[in-house]
Scaffold this active site. Sequence first.
Site, PDB file in Angstrom:
ATOM      1  N   ARG A 101       0.891  -1.179   0.000  1.00  0.00           N
ATOM      2  CA  ARG A 101       0.000   0.000   0.000  1.00  0.00           C
ATOM      3  C   ARG A 101       0.919   1.216   0.000  1.00  0.00           C
ATOM      4  O   ARG A 101       1.574   1.509   1.005  1.00  0.00           O
ATOM      5  CB  ARG A 101      -0.908  -0.001   1.224  1.00  0.00           C
ATOM      6  CG  ARG A 101      -1.628   1.315   1.427  1.00  0.00           C
ATOM      7  CD  ARG A 101      -2.729   1.236   2.471  1.00  0.00           C
ATOM      8  NE  ARG A 101      -3.878   0.523   1.973  1.00  0.00           N
ATOM      9  CZ  ARG A 101      -5.096   0.554   2.538  1.00  0.00           C
ATOM     10  NH1 ARG A 101      -5.299   1.285   3.616  1.00  0.00           N
ATOM     11  NH2 ARG A 101      -6.096  -0.117   2.016  1.00  0.00           N
ATOM     12  N   HIS A 128      -7.433   0.529  -6.304  1.00  0.00           N
ATOM     13  CA  HIS A 128      -7.584  -0.347  -5.128  1.00  0.00           C
ATOM     14  C   HIS A 128      -8.232  -1.653  -5.605  1.00  0.00           C
ATOM     15  O   HIS A 128      -9.376  -1.967  -5.281  1.00  0.00           O
ATOM     16  CB  HIS A 128      -8.448   0.355  -4.083  1.00  0.00           C
ATOM     17  CG  HIS A 128      -8.355  -0.235  -2.704  1.00  0.00           C
ATOM     18  ND1 HIS A 128      -7.543  -1.311  -2.386  1.00  0.00           N
ATOM     19  CD2 HIS A 128      -8.985   0.105  -1.538  1.00  0.00           C
ATOM     20  CE1 HIS A 128      -7.680  -1.593  -1.105  1.00  0.00           C
ATOM     21  NE2 HIS A 128      -8.543  -0.757  -0.567  1.00  0.00           N
ATOM     22  N   GLN A 131      -9.885  -4.219  -3.169  1.00  0.00           N
ATOM     23  CA  GLN A 131     -11.229  -3.767  -2.817  1.00  0.00           C
ATOM     24  C   GLN A 131     -12.190  -4.095  -3.958  1.00  0.00           C
ATOM     25  O   GLN A 131     -13.321  -4.549  -3.748  1.00  0.00           O
ATOM     26  CB  GLN A 131     -11.225  -2.261  -2.542  1.00  0.00           C
ATOM     27  CG  GLN A 131     -12.577  -1.707  -2.122  1.00  0.00           C
ATOM     28  CD  GLN A 131     -12.993  -2.181  -0.746  1.00  0.00           C
ATOM     29  OE1 GLN A 131     -12.231  -2.064   0.209  1.00  0.00           O
ATOM     30  NE2 GLN A 131     -14.191  -2.728  -0.628  1.00  0.00           N
ATOM     31  N   ASP A 221     -17.556   6.707  -1.491  1.00  0.00           N
ATOM     32  CA  ASP A 221     -16.340   6.621  -0.671  1.00  0.00           C
ATOM     33  C   ASP A 221     -16.114   8.013  -0.078  1.00  0.00           C
ATOM     34  O   ASP A 221     -16.802   8.985  -0.457  1.00  0.00           O
ATOM     35  CB  ASP A 221     -15.156   6.170  -1.556  1.00  0.00           C
ATOM     36  CG  ASP A 221     -13.866   5.919  -0.769  1.00  0.00           C
ATOM     37  OD1 ASP A 221     -13.922   5.831   0.472  1.00  0.00           O
ATOM     38  OD2 ASP A 221     -12.791   5.820  -1.407  1.00  0.00           O
ATOM     39  N   CYS A 257     -16.473   1.320   0.739  1.00  0.00           N
ATOM     40  CA  CYS A 257     -15.315   0.465   1.026  1.00  0.00           C
ATOM     41  C   CYS A 257     -14.874   0.533   2.476  1.00  0.00           C
ATOM     42  O   CYS A 257     -14.179  -0.363   2.942  1.00  0.00           O
ATOM     43  CB  CYS A 257     -14.150   0.844   0.115  1.00  0.00           C
ATOM     44  SG  CYS A 257     -13.634   2.566   0.325  1.00  0.00           S
ATOM     45  N   ARG A 285     -13.476  -8.972   1.540  1.00  0.00           N
ATOM     46  CA  ARG A 285     -12.040  -8.734   1.319  1.00  0.00           C
ATOM     47  C   ARG A 285     -11.250 -10.010   1.614  1.00  0.00           C
ATOM     48  O   ARG A 285     -10.344 -10.383   0.867  1.00  0.00           O
ATOM     49  CB  ARG A 285     -11.544  -7.597   2.239  1.00  0.00           C
ATOM     50  CG  ARG A 285     -12.138  -6.222   1.949  1.00  0.00           C
ATOM     51  CD  ARG A 285     -11.655  -5.669   0.640  1.00  0.00           C
ATOM     52  NE  ARG A 285     -10.218  -5.599   0.531  1.00  0.00           N
ATOM     53  CZ  ARG A 285      -9.473  -4.598   0.976  1.00  0.00           C
ATOM     54  NH1 ARG A 285     -10.042  -3.539   1.512  1.00  0.00           N
ATOM     55  NH2 ARG A 285      -8.149  -4.600   0.824  1.00  0.00           N
TER      56      ARG A 285
END
Length: 298
Positions: A101, A128, A131, A221, A257, A285
Site C-alpha cells: 500500500r 484499489h 477492494q 467513498d 469500502c 475482502r
Amino acid sequence: MHFLTIDDLTTDDLAAVLEDAAALKRAQADGIPHEALPGRTLAMLFEKPSTRTRVSFEVGATQLGGHAAFLGEDDVQLDRGEPLSDTAAALGLYADAVMARVFSHGDLETLAANAGVPVVNGLTDDAHPCQGLADLLTLREEVGDSGTVAWVGDGNNVAASFAVGAAMLGYDVRVATPDGYGLSEDVLDRASGHASASGGSVSVTSDPGAAADGADVVYTDVWVSMGQEAERDERLAAFEGFQVDADLLGDAAFMHCLPANRGEEVPADVIDGPQSAVWQQAENRLHAQKALLVHLLG
Ligand code: CP
Ligand code: NVA
C-alpha cells in the site's frame, strides 16, 4: 504475474477468482480446512494506514496455511535512503509475494519490476483492485450477474477499480462526480473498452440523481482520501450535493469500502441501515484476497 490493477486479470480469470472466492467463503463458514499455500509467505509493505487490508491479508494467509509479514514504513530502510528497487529485491528473496500500500502507483510499478515475485496492489492513489475484487463478489451476491451500478462521489482509486471491474463483468456502470473530480481518461477508456467486450456500459454525469435513479447499488467513498488532507475544505465544498442519503439511495443497496465519514458522504441512517452492504464488502475482502493469493501462488 502481478495484480496492480483489476484488469491485470483477464475477464475469464477475474470470473474464476470470484468463483474460487465464493467457494473459499463457503469452506470457511463450514469449517472446512483449505490450506492451499502451506509454508508460503506474503510480505506486506504499508506507507499508509489500514485496518481491513492488513488484517484480511494476514488472516487470509494464515487460513491458507501460510504467513504474512507486516512492514510499516518505519520498519524498513526506505526512510534512511534505501532505494525502493533494492527493498523490493530483498523482499523477493524471502517472500513468495509482496503486497504493498503506497501513495504513488509508479512506486508500486517499481516494486513489481524489481521484486522477482508477484506484487499485489493493497491501494495506491490510482487504484484499489483488492477492494474491487471484494466489491465484485458482493455485487454477484447482491444483484447477480447483471444490473446497474452507480458510483456517486469522488472519482478516486476505489471508483477506478470498481468501474473497470464492473465493466469487465458486464454491469451497466454509471459514474456521478463533481466537475474536476472525475475518473481519469485512462480509466474511462479501459472501462469503456471492457464494457464493449462484455455487453455492459459506462456513462458519466455530474448529476447524482441521474446516476442513482433505478440503480441496483449506489456506491460511494470518502471525499478526502489518504494524502489529500490539505485539500479538505475545497473538497467538502466541491462534493456538496453528492451525499448518498436515503432519498438518493431509493431501493438500491448501499456500498462503501470503509472507513466512512458519517455525515459527509453518507448519513448514519443509510450506512447503518437495512440496505447497507458495507459489512458484506468488508468480509468479502478476506475471501476474495485468499482466492487471489491462490491464483497467484497456487
Ligand atoms: N477498505 C480498505 O481498504 O480499508 P483499510 O484502509 O482499513 O485497509
Ligand atoms: N479512497 C480511500 C480509500 C480507503 C480504503 C483512500 O484512498 O483513502
